[in-house]
Write an enzyme that holds these catalytic residues in place. Structure first.
Site, PDB file in Angstrom:
ATOM      1  N   SER A  62       0.871  -1.179   0.000  1.00  0.00           N
ATOM      2  CA  SER A  62       0.000   0.000   0.000  1.00  0.00           C
ATOM      3  C   SER A  62       0.906   1.226   0.000  1.00  0.00           C
ATOM      4  O   SER A  62       1.576   1.512   0.985  1.00  0.00           O
ATOM      5  CB  SER A  62      -0.913   0.003   1.229  1.00  0.00           C
ATOM      6  OG  SER A  62      -1.769  -1.110   1.216  1.00  0.00           O
ATOM      7  N   LYS A 101      -6.900   1.542  -3.135  1.00  0.00           N
ATOM      8  CA  LYS A 101      -6.579   1.002  -1.808  1.00  0.00           C
ATOM      9  C   LYS A 101      -6.749   2.072  -0.726  1.00  0.00           C
ATOM     10  O   LYS A 101      -7.241   1.788   0.371  1.00  0.00           O
ATOM     11  CB  LYS A 101      -5.147   0.455  -1.794  1.00  0.00           C
ATOM     12  CG  LYS A 101      -4.691  -0.083  -0.430  1.00  0.00           C
ATOM     13  CD  LYS A 101      -5.580  -1.209   0.081  1.00  0.00           C
ATOM     14  CE  LYS A 101      -5.202  -1.674   1.483  1.00  0.00           C
ATOM     15  NZ  LYS A 101      -3.968  -2.470   1.533  1.00  0.00           N
ATOM     16  N   LYS A 118      -0.524   5.062   8.093  1.00  0.00           N
ATOM     17  CA  LYS A 118       0.118   5.444   6.827  1.00  0.00           C
ATOM     18  C   LYS A 118      -0.910   5.577   5.709  1.00  0.00           C
ATOM     19  O   LYS A 118      -0.946   6.578   4.976  1.00  0.00           O
ATOM     20  CB  LYS A 118       1.160   4.384   6.441  1.00  0.00           C
ATOM     21  CG  LYS A 118       1.731   4.522   5.030  1.00  0.00           C
ATOM     22  CD  LYS A 118       2.320   3.213   4.525  1.00  0.00           C
ATOM     23  CE  LYS A 118       1.265   2.146   4.318  1.00  0.00           C
ATOM     24  NZ  LYS A 118       1.769   0.923   3.679  1.00  0.00           N
TER      25      LYS A 118
END
Length: 301
Positions: free
Chosen positions: A106, A180, A248
């Site tokens: 990701s 994502k 994140k």
């Protein structure tokens, strides 16, 4: 003979390289061995590769060696900075023409586009393909895969993606990563909502197992509930994905440089998962966000 793009993919001649054998990556890589493919792996800590080596994988001495002997390379590592250092600075200079690299990390959409352009300069191809489904999806080959890049290359890779789950072509380079991030915004909010529902239910004197069973078939039911509800109740915080990685991912949505967006729910979710990290629980699974809600209410232990 190797099986570089566009040679048909088959276990007999398609050589797979894999970097990143953590909770998710190790489970995903093992599925290729079970499917009969030749798998070469690189691990900074070789002892972590013992399980894969015992089932037939071979260990490359460096990323450059792995790149030189692979037709298709998968990466599943931690942060965009790791991707930049590994893919741009180490792998790409060592690739043979027509090699395809798939990054399951990701990461940032802009970095995915940069890798795509740099790969083309080497007559190679890059696909950004982050996944969703956690450790169980990785183990069982039921991941949702979000792919960005050339449609023809994604279609060529389908026999490999099918081993891991269901591939969804999202568009040009970087679109897989954008999907994502959007996925994580939904998942993060769902985890927070499930946590609050369970905390409220406990305070109200409800049996939490009965609560889950009662609501799972209604509008509150979700894949997040199916994957993590029982784990939350059992205080099982073993990671499928680390809480620090959720911080994140949500950060890339809240702080996306290319767009100015107001996402108050995502910003709040990021704060709550950041609370997990501040509490020393960044390596817990994302379902551990319930501990933050419990602490705020003087519960847990």
């Amino acid at each position: 003979m190797g099986g570089h793009y566009p040679a048909p993919i088959a276990p007999t001649h398609t050589r797979i390289g894999w970097i990143g054998i953590g909770v998710m990556g190790g489970a995903m890589a093992s599925r290729f061995i079970s499917a009969g493919y030749s798998l070469s792996i690189y691990a900074r800590t070789p002892s972590k590769a013992t399980s894969l080596l015992s089932t037939g994988a071979t260990l490359a001495s460096s990323p450059a060696e792995l790149a030189a002997t692979s037709d298709v390379i998968f990466t599943m590592i931690g942060h965009p900075s790791d991707v930049r250092a590994l893919v741009l600075d180490t792998l790409l200079p060592s690739l043979s023409p027509k090699t395809v690299i798939i990054d399951h990390t990701s990461s940032h959409p802009a970095l995915a586009r940069q890798i795509y352009d740099s790969a083309l300069e080497k007559s190679c191809y890059s696909i950004d393909a982050p996944v969703s489904g956690g450790d169980l999806g990785a183990r069982d080959g039921k991941l949702a895969i979000f792919a960005g890049g050339d449609a023809e290359v994604v279609q060529w890779l389908k026999p490999l993606f099918d081993i891991l789950g269901k591939v969804n072509y999202m568009g040009s380079a970087g679109k897989g990563q954008s999907c994502k991030i959007a996925n994580q915004i939904v998942v993060g909010g769902s985890l927070v909502g499930l946590s609050e529902g369970l905390v409220f239910g406990e305070k109200a004197g409800l049996d939490k197992d009965k609560f889950l069973e009662a609501v799972r078939g209604g509008a509150a039911g979700s894949m997040v509930m199916e994957l993590f509800g029982k784990r939350m109740i059992g205080r099982d915080y073993r990671p499928g994905g680390f809480a620090e990685y959720m911080v994140k991912d949500l950060g890339m949505g809240v702080d996306l440089e290319e767009e100015v967006l107001v996402l108050p729910g995502a910003a709040l979710s990021k704060q709550l998962f950041s609370g997990m990290v501040a509490n020393g629980d960044g390596k817990f699974g994302t379902q551990g966000v319930i501990t933050v809600i419990e602490r705020m209410n003087g519960m847990g232990g």
